[in-house]
Design a protein around this motif. Structure first.
Motif, PDB file in Angstrom:
ATOM      1  N   VAL A  31       1.027  -0.959   0.081  1.00 10.81           N
ATOM      2  CA  VAL A  31      -0.169   0.063   0.543  1.00 10.81           C
ATOM      3  C   VAL A  31       0.821   1.552   0.327  1.00 10.81           C
ATOM      4  CG1 VAL A  31      -1.585   1.514   0.628  1.00 10.81           C
ATOM      5  CG2 VAL A  31      -1.517  -1.202   1.219  1.00 10.81           C
ATOM      6  N   MET A  32       1.029   1.909  -1.015  1.00 12.56           N
ATOM      7  CA  MET A  32       1.816   3.353  -0.583  1.00 12.56           C
ATOM      8  C   MET A  32       0.326   5.012  -1.048  1.00 12.56           C
ATOM      9  SD  MET A  32       4.646   1.742  -0.913  1.00 12.56           S
ATOM     10  CE  MET A  32       5.640   2.880  -1.586  1.00 12.56           C
ATOM     11  N   LEU A  33       1.349   5.435  -0.738  1.00 10.86           N
ATOM     12  CA  LEU A  33       0.321   6.647  -0.257  1.00 10.86           C
ATOM     13  C   LEU A  33       1.515   7.743  -1.609  1.00 10.86           C
ATOM     14  CD1 LEU A  33      -0.776   7.304   3.287  1.00 10.86           C
ATOM     15  CD2 LEU A  33      -2.207   6.338   1.473  1.00 10.86           C
ATOM     16  N   VAL A  34       0.829   8.505  -2.654  1.00 12.09           N
ATOM     17  CA  VAL A  34       1.320   9.534  -3.505  1.00 12.09           C
ATOM     18  C   VAL A  34       0.887  10.368  -3.343  1.00 12.09           C
ATOM     19  CG1 VAL A  34       2.353   9.811  -6.026  1.00 12.09           C
ATOM     20  CG2 VAL A  34       1.719   7.260  -5.182  1.00 12.09           C
ATOM     21  N   LYS A  35       1.495  11.661  -2.768  1.00 14.68           N
ATOM     22  CA  LYS A  35       0.829  13.114  -3.001  1.00 14.68           C
ATOM     23  C   LYS A  35       2.385  13.846  -3.429  1.00 14.68           C
ATOM     24  CE  LYS A  35       2.048  15.643   0.357  1.00 14.68           C
ATOM     25  NZ  LYS A  35       1.670  15.966   1.916  1.00 14.68           N
ATOM     26  N   GLY A  36       2.317  14.423  -4.448  1.00 12.44           N
ATOM     27  CA  GLY A  36       3.126  15.309  -5.198  1.00 12.44           C
ATOM     28  C   GLY A  36       4.251  14.431  -5.876  1.00 12.44           C
ATOM     29  N   GLY A  37       4.729  15.061  -5.593  1.00 10.22           N
ATOM     30  CA  GLY A  37       6.011  13.592  -6.082  1.00 10.22           C
ATOM     31  C   GLY A  37       7.022  12.697  -5.176  1.00 10.22           C
ATOM     32  N   MET A  38       5.931  11.877  -4.001  1.00 10.83           N
ATOM     33  CA  MET A  38       6.436  11.875  -3.030  1.00 10.83           C
ATOM     34  C   MET A  38       5.964  10.280  -2.710  1.00 10.83           C
ATOM     35  SD  MET A  38       7.317  14.608  -0.092  1.00 10.83           S
ATOM     36  CE  MET A  38       7.157  13.894   1.449  1.00 10.83           C
ATOM     37  N   THR A  39       6.805   9.375  -2.482  1.00  9.41           N
ATOM     38  CA  THR A  39       5.886   8.611  -2.884  1.00  9.41           C
ATOM     39  C   THR A  39       6.064   7.769  -0.920  1.00  9.41           C
ATOM     40  OG1 THR A  39       6.003   7.824  -4.797  1.00  9.41           O
ATOM     41  CG2 THR A  39       5.084   6.223  -3.289  1.00  9.41           C
ATOM     42  N   ALA A  40       4.916   7.007   0.110  1.00  7.26           N
ATOM     43  CA  ALA A  40       5.717   6.370   0.692  1.00  7.26           C
ATOM     44  C   ALA A  40       4.636   4.868   1.172  1.00  7.26           C
ATOM     45  CB  ALA A  40       4.913   7.528   1.922  1.00  7.26           C
ATOM     46  N   ASN A  41       5.596   4.349   1.231  1.00  9.08           N
ATOM     47  CA  ASN A  41       5.336   3.329   2.024  1.00  9.08           C
ATOM     48  C   ASN A  41       3.887   3.192   3.517  1.00  9.08           C
ATOM     49  OD1 ASN A  41       3.848   1.033   3.510  1.00  9.08           O
ATOM     50  ND2 ASN A  41       6.891  -0.219   3.090  1.00  9.08           N
ATOM     51  N   ALA A  42       2.919   2.858   2.922  1.00 13.59           N
ATOM     52  CA  ALA A  42       1.774   3.349   3.998  1.00 13.59           C
ATOM     53  C   ALA A  42       1.987   2.026   5.450  1.00 13.59           C
ATOM     54  CB  ALA A  42      -0.049   3.343   3.750  1.00 13.59           C
ATOM     55  N   LYS A  43       2.705   1.171   5.225  1.00 10.36           N
ATOM     56  CA  LYS A  43       3.329   0.078   6.357  1.00 10.36           C
ATOM     57  C   LYS A  43       4.123   1.375   7.417  1.00 10.36           C
ATOM     58  CE  LYS A  43       1.461  -3.828   4.157  1.00 10.36           C
ATOM     59  NZ  LYS A  43       1.400  -5.474   3.803  1.00 10.36           N
ATOM     60  N   SER A  44       5.001   2.091   6.757  1.00  9.38           N
ATOM     61  CA  SER A  44       5.998   2.644   7.753  1.00  9.38           C
ATOM     62  C   SER A  44       5.540   3.340   7.977  1.00  9.38           C
ATOM     63  CB  SER A  44       6.642   2.314   6.889  1.00  9.38           C
ATOM     64  OG  SER A  44       8.125   3.892   7.211  1.00  9.38           O
ATOM     65  N   MET A  46       7.079   6.295   9.607  1.00  7.34           N
ATOM     66  CA  MET A  46       7.976   7.245   8.934  1.00  7.34           C
ATOM     67  C   MET A  46       8.118   7.443   7.567  1.00  7.34           C
ATOM     68  SD  MET A  46      10.055   7.789  12.113  1.00  7.34           S
ATOM     69  CE  MET A  46      11.394   8.680  11.542  1.00  7.34           C
ATOM     70  N   GLY A  47       7.809   6.753   6.983  1.00  6.05           N
ATOM     71  CA  GLY A  47       7.035   7.209   5.885  1.00  6.05           C
ATOM     72  C   GLY A  47       6.213   7.914   4.977  1.00  6.05           C
ATOM     73  N   VAL A  48       4.994   7.393   6.466  1.00  4.94           N
ATOM     74  CA  VAL A  48       3.940   8.559   6.357  1.00  4.94           C
ATOM     75  C   VAL A  48       4.086   9.730   7.127  1.00  4.94           C
ATOM     76  CG1 VAL A  48       1.738   8.591   7.359  1.00  4.94           C
ATOM     77  CG2 VAL A  48       2.387   6.213   5.716  1.00  4.94           C
ATOM     78  N   MET A  49       4.851   9.819   7.754  1.00  3.75           N
ATOM     79  CA  MET A  49       5.092  10.990   8.750  1.00  3.75           C
ATOM     80  C   MET A  49       5.721  11.934   7.686  1.00  3.75           C
ATOM     81  SD  MET A  49       5.994  10.050  12.639  1.00  3.75           S
ATOM     82  CE  MET A  49       6.475  11.561  13.149  1.00  3.75           C
ATOM     83  N   ALA A  50       6.980  11.166   7.408  1.00  2.00           N
ATOM     84  CA  ALA A  50       7.288  11.974   5.815  1.00  2.00           C
ATOM     85  C   ALA A  50       6.312  12.735   4.660  1.00  2.00           C
ATOM     86  CB  ALA A  50       8.164  11.550   5.547  1.00  2.00           C
ATOM     87  N   ILE A  51       6.000  11.796   4.759  1.00  4.82           N
ATOM     88  CA  ILE A  51       4.818  12.077   3.497  1.00  4.82           C
ATOM     89  C   ILE A  51       3.948  13.978   3.688  1.00  4.82           C
ATOM     90  CG2 ILE A  51       3.448  11.152   3.212  1.00  4.82           C
ATOM     91  CD1 ILE A  51       3.422  10.959   0.386  1.00  4.82           C
ATOM     92  N   GLY A  52       2.776  13.711   4.623  1.00  2.00           N
ATOM     93  CA  GLY A  52       2.376  14.733   6.131  1.00  2.00           C
ATOM     94  C   GLY A  52       0.925  14.399   4.853  1.00  2.00           C
ATOM     95  N   VAL A  53      -0.249  13.840   6.169  1.00  3.45           N
ATOM     96  CA  VAL A  53      -1.652  14.095   5.518  1.00  3.45           C
ATOM     97  C   VAL A  53      -2.348  15.010   6.211  1.00  3.45           C
ATOM     98  CG1 VAL A  53      -3.049  11.929   5.860  1.00  3.45           C
ATOM     99  CG2 VAL A  53      -0.419  11.656   5.348  1.00  3.45           C
ATOM    100  N   TYR A  54      -2.910  15.954   5.895  1.00  9.14           N
ATOM    101  CA  TYR A  54      -3.450  16.960   5.948  1.00  9.14           C
ATOM    102  C   TYR A  54      -4.444  17.008   5.198  1.00  9.14           C
ATOM    103  CZ  TYR A  54       1.567  17.655   7.761  1.00  9.14           C
ATOM    104  OH  TYR A  54       2.814  17.674   8.402  1.00  9.14           O
ATOM    105  N   GLU A  55      -6.031  18.214   6.238  1.00 10.57           N
ATOM    106  CA  GLU A  55      -6.887  17.741   5.335  1.00 10.57           C
ATOM    107  C   GLU A  55      -6.760  18.652   4.571  1.00 10.57           C
ATOM    108  OE1 GLU A  55     -10.844  20.374   6.934  1.00 10.57           O
ATOM    109  OE2 GLU A  55      -9.874  18.990   8.831  1.00 10.57           O
ATOM    110  N   GLY A  56      -7.603  18.158   2.920  1.00 15.01           N
ATOM    111  CA  GLY A  56      -8.185  18.517   1.883  1.00 15.01           C
ATOM    112  C   GLY A  56      -6.519  18.406   0.802  1.00 15.01           C
ATOM    113  N   GLU A  57      -5.730  18.112   2.014  1.00 15.99           N
ATOM    114  CA  GLU A  57      -4.805  16.966  -0.077  1.00 15.99           C
ATOM    115  C   GLU A  57      -5.271  16.636  -0.717  1.00 15.99           C
ATOM    116  OE1 GLU A  57      -0.519  18.597   2.595  1.00 15.99           O
ATOM    117  OE2 GLU A  57      -1.644  16.606   2.801  1.00 15.99           O
ATOM    118  N   ASP A  58      -5.064  16.514  -1.631  1.00 17.21           N
ATOM    119  CA  ASP A  58      -5.326  15.264  -2.284  1.00 17.21           C
ATOM    120  C   ASP A  58      -3.732  14.276  -2.481  1.00 17.21           C
ATOM    121  OD1 ASP A  58      -7.575  15.773  -3.539  1.00 17.21           O
ATOM    122  OD2 ASP A  58      -6.554  17.529  -4.873  1.00 17.21           O
ATOM    123  N   PHE A  59      -4.268  12.959  -2.742  1.00 12.93           N
ATOM    124  CA  PHE A  59      -3.853  11.567  -3.159  1.00 12.93           C
ATOM    125  C   PHE A  59      -4.120  10.751  -3.667  1.00 12.93           C
ATOM    126  CE2 PHE A  59      -2.616  13.225   1.159  1.00 12.93           C
ATOM    127  CZ  PHE A  59      -1.545  12.549   2.098  1.00 12.93           C
TER     128      PHE A  59
END
Length: 80
Positions: A31-44, A46-59
């Motif tokens: 499971v990967m989350l992609v935002k802008g040019g960044m990709t994060a492994n959703a099982k990590s 640190m990865g999810v914190m690095a990509i940031g998940v904020y209200e109103g953003e597109d993923f």
């Protein structure tokens, strides 16, 4: 591989990150989350914190594996 676009609804700070990692751990699929040019492994956390998940953003949610469809749907439902 399943890809879904989602606009993030209301978040709860660090609890949202923890819930994403917990949810991803329930699936065998990658499971990967992609935002802008960044990709994060959703099982990590640190990865999810690095990509940031904020209200109103597109993923883009990208899942790949035996239970990819149900994983993608669960993430879509949680994030919207």
């Amino acid at each position: 591989m399943v890809e879904k676009l989602v606009k993030v609804g209301i978040t709860d700070g660090d609890r949202t990150v923890a819930k994403i990692v917990q949810l991803a751990s329930n699936y065998k699929s990658k499971v990967m989350l992609v935002k802008g040019g960044m990709t994060a492994n959703a099982k990590s956390i640190m990865g999810v914190m690095a990509i940031g998940v904020y209200e109103g953003e597109d993923f883009k949610i990208v899942t790949e594996g035996t239970d990819e469809a149900s994983a993608a749907e669960a993430f879509y439902d949680y994030l919207k």
